[in-house]
Enzyme design. Structure first.
Site, short mmCIF file in Angstrom:
data_model
loop_
_atom_site.label_atom_id
_atom_site.label_comp_id
_atom_site.label_asym_id
_atom_site.label_seq_id
_atom_site.Cartn_x
_atom_site.Cartn_y
_atom_site.Cartn_z
N PHE A 23 0.91 -1.19 0.08
CA PHE A 23 0.07 -0.09 0.01
C PHE A 23 1.05 1.32 0.08
O PHE A 23 1.04 2.08 -0.91
CB PHE A 23 -0.81 0.03 1.44
CG PHE A 23 -1.49 1.21 1.52
CD1 PHE A 23 -2.11 2.04 0.70
CD2 PHE A 23 -1.61 1.63 3.12
CE1 PHE A 23 -2.74 3.42 1.17
CE2 PHE A 23 -2.25 2.78 3.60
CZ PHE A 23 -2.53 3.79 2.48
N ALA A 92 9.34 -3.29 3.47
CA ALA A 92 8.82 -4.83 3.06
C ALA A 92 8.75 -5.04 4.75
O ALA A 92 9.50 -5.26 5.38
CB ALA A 92 9.83 -5.62 2.46
N TYR A 159 3.47 -8.75 16.32
CA TYR A 159 3.74 -7.82 15.21
C TYR A 159 4.44 -6.75 16.02
O TYR A 159 5.76 -6.53 15.49
CB TYR A 159 2.52 -7.34 14.73
CG TYR A 159 2.83 -6.05 13.88
CD1 TYR A 159 3.40 -6.05 12.73
CD2 TYR A 159 2.25 -5.00 14.21
CE1 TYR A 159 3.57 -4.91 11.93
CE2 TYR A 159 2.37 -3.62 13.57
CZ TYR A 159 3.20 -3.85 12.32
OH TYR A 159 3.48 -2.86 11.48
N ASN A 188 -1.13 5.49 11.95
CA ASN A 188 -2.03 4.75 10.90
C ASN A 188 -2.21 5.56 9.74
O ASN A 188 -2.56 6.65 9.83
CB ASN A 188 -3.47 4.42 11.58
CG ASN A 188 -3.37 3.35 12.48
OD1 ASN A 188 -2.59 3.61 13.52
ND2 ASN A 188 -3.99 2.36 12.63
#
Ligand SMILES: C[C@H]1O[C@H](OP(=O)(O)OP(=O)(O)OC[C@H]2O[C@@H](n3cnc4c(=O)[nH]c(N)nc43)[C@H](O)[C@@H]2O)[C@@H](O)[C@@H](O)C1=O
Length: 338
Positions: A23, A92, A159, A188
């Site tokens: 994205f 990545a 995560y 975000n």
């Protein structure tokens, strides 16, 4: 001023973007090409699409870039990808928080070891600037707001733990080997091409598909939302500012909104202010893992690289809603329906 992101800053620079099919990576790749950089786009081959979200990019941009298919977990492929580049934007990563509960080892492999592979190649090949991508999730639920870069870190999900490991590795390569690494810490980010699983596309898809009831998880968490065009400008600013080397720089709006209010605002922007917004217990994250508040302090970004956000939440959400409307076939709305 070190934070300028003009054509002159990027013209002729040979840049590798890892995660270029993602994205943010696909938007960053487009922006770098437009700024005159020679871009090598590293895309993970998924078997479904060779280009990931770059398939949506302007065909002219696609023609201008060199695409390499490799995975950050493969040190040899990473080295070949870095070779010949003076700047590396490392994006990545595995990014879905819920999946990290199921497969933590794959988060360590991609996010920690993958970052190590990028750093080692960059050190060995004499790369002039690495921009490593962190995340606001590493802060955990805010102990105070706005969250500055001195705020303590807390791994509330596997995560987050994997990104903390990656960030620590990046910092160590700066301290131990003098590698010029800048760590960008986006809050975000939203906008066109965002994964259907993130909260804004989840809300927008249900609204646009005409559902009368929007099913979500916890409506209380507060998030600081940045439109992807602003986030990408942040990457360029951090990547060109010497003052950001060896530092973490937050990139966020400095304003928080609760998920329930966000859902109401999206419904309003989409012209459906009367939809019902309901909590679905099945979608809740474990309470100790849910990060309840994230709001960025943005002073450092402003002072060290001259970055500030420009897109209002309302305009940005209209952009997201427009994208979902024109790509509704990509969103499995029934999966989210009550
Ligand atoms: C910066 C950070 O940004 C992202 O992580 P995230 O904040 O988890 O993003 P999200 O859009 O999945 O959730 C935002 C909030 O919204 C709540 N929420 C309520 N109801 C639903 C719901 O139905 N779906 C989703 N997805 N979230 C929901 C959810 O519990 C959370 O509090 C990742 O890209 C990550 O890689 C990253 O680094």
């Amino acid at each position: 001023m070190t934070g300028l992101t003009t054509h002159e800053d990027w013209a002729g620079r040979r840049v590798l973007v890892t995660g270029a099919g993602g994205f943010i990576g696909s938007h960053l790749t487009e922006r770098l090409v437009r700024a005159g950089a020679e871009v090598r786009a590293m895309v993970r081959y998924t078997g479904r699409s060779d280009l990931g979200m770059l398939a949506d990019a302007d065909p002219e941009v696609r023609r201008a870039i060199e695409i390499v298919h490799s995975d950050v977990t493969d040190p040899f492929a990473v080295r070949r990808s870095v070779d010949g580049c003076d700047t590396v934007f490392h994006l990545a990563a595995l990014i879905a928080i819920p999946y990290s509960y199921v497969a933590p080892a794959s988060y360590v492999a991609t996010n920690v070891t993958g970052t190590l592979n990028v750093l080692e190649a960059a050190r060995d090949l004499g790369v002039r600037r690495v921009v490593h991508t962190s995340t606001s999730e590493t802060y955990g639920t805010a102990r105070y707001t706005p969250i500055d870069e001195q705020h303590p870190l807390q791994p509330q999900s596997p995560y987050s733990a994997s990104k903390m490991g990656a960030d620590a590795m990046a910092e160590s390569f700066h301290r131990s080997f003098g590698l010029p690494v800048a760590i960008i810490r986006p809050f975000n980010t939203y906008g066109p091409r965002q994964s259907a699983r993130a909260v804004i596309p989840t809300i927008a898809a249900q609204v646009v598909a005409g559902r009368d009831r929007i099913a979500l998880g916890d409506l209380r968490p507060i998030r600081d939302l940045t439109h992807v065009a602003d986030t990408v400008a942040g990457f360029l600013a951090v990547g060109s500012a010497d003052a950001c080397v060896g530092q973490v720089t937050n990139v966020g709006n400095g304003r928080g909104i609760a998920i329930g209010d966000l859902a109401r605002l999206i419904a309003e922007v989409a012209g459906r202010p009367d939809v019902d917004i309901v909590e679905d217990a099945q979608r809740l994250r474990p309470p100790e893992s849910e990060v309840f508040e994230l709001v960025a302090a943005t002073d450092r970004a402003r002072e060290r690289c001259g970055w500030r956000p420009t897109v209002s939440l309302r305009d940005g959400l209209a952009d997201s809603v427009g994208y979902v409307r024109s790509h509704l076939d990509r969103f499995d709305v029934d999966r989210y329906a009550v």
